[in-house]
Design an enzyme around this catalytic site. Structure first.
Site: not given
Ligand SMILES: NC(=O)NC1=NC(=O)NC1=O
Length: 174
Positions: A67-68, A84, A88, A119, A123
């Site tokens: 995951h980024p 993503s 985000q 983490f 989002a």
């Molecule tokens: N590290 C993250 O929690 N990444 C992400 N959560 C999401 O809902 N989309 C993401 O790119």
């Protein structure tokens, strides 16, 4: 997509359609294909969720490492996947003040140093303040706990991405 169309897919088409419902992890789609036929999008999502639940901790950590970071380097460079990027942005992570971004970067770095994976939080179900709070709180958790907590967030992300892709027949002009 209608679930009837999904159930007729060969695995290549299935992987092409669902290869990124778990970020950068087409293995999940490649594995879940065998559970067809699926009743509906929710049933398809629970098959992905069950696959993730059955992974050993090392597998859950592997999924998290794909995951980024939230509002991280890739986000600032505009190199996130479209999913993503949208997620985000929906949490308001693209409109943070410099102070908020700095705090996010520092907390993400501490989290990744402690756990060895980033983490991850859904989002679309949180706004930036809840995300920053969650990051601070979860930083105190034990590694085993966080691998499972993160995997549960991935399941939420995956389910929402699937609900975007697979619509009930009543919503399709099929
Ligand atoms: N590290 C993250 O929690 N990444 C992400 N959560 C999401 O809902 N989309 C993401 O790119």
């Amino acid at each position: 997509l209608s679930i009837h169309v999904v159930n007729k897919m060969g695995y290549e088409e299935f992987i092409k359609s669902f290869g990124n419902v778990v970020e950068h992890c087409s293995l999940c789609a490649a594995a879940v294909w065998r559970e067809r036929p699926f009743r509906d999008a929710e049933n398809l999502a629970s098959c992905f969720g069950d696959f993730i639940d059955r992974l050993p901790i090392s597998g859950k950590e592997g999924i998290l490492r794909l995951h980024p970071d939230l509002a991280g380097r890739l986000a600032q460079a505009g190199q996130l996947t479209s999913e993503s990027t949208r997620e985000q942005a929906s949490a308001g992570l693209n409109t943070m003040t410099e102070e908020e971004r700095q705090r996010m970067t520092n907390l993400n770095k501490r989290y990744t140093q402690k756990f060895g994976f980033p983490f991850v939080i859904c989002a679309r179900e949180n706004k930036k303040d809840a995300i920053l709070r969650g990051l601070g709180e979860r930083l105190e958790n034990a590694p085993q706990t966080e691998a499972i907590t993160g995997a549960n967030e991935v399941k939420k992300i995956c389910r929402l991405r699937l609900l975007d892709l697979v619509k009930p027949d009543s919503q399709l002009n099929s």
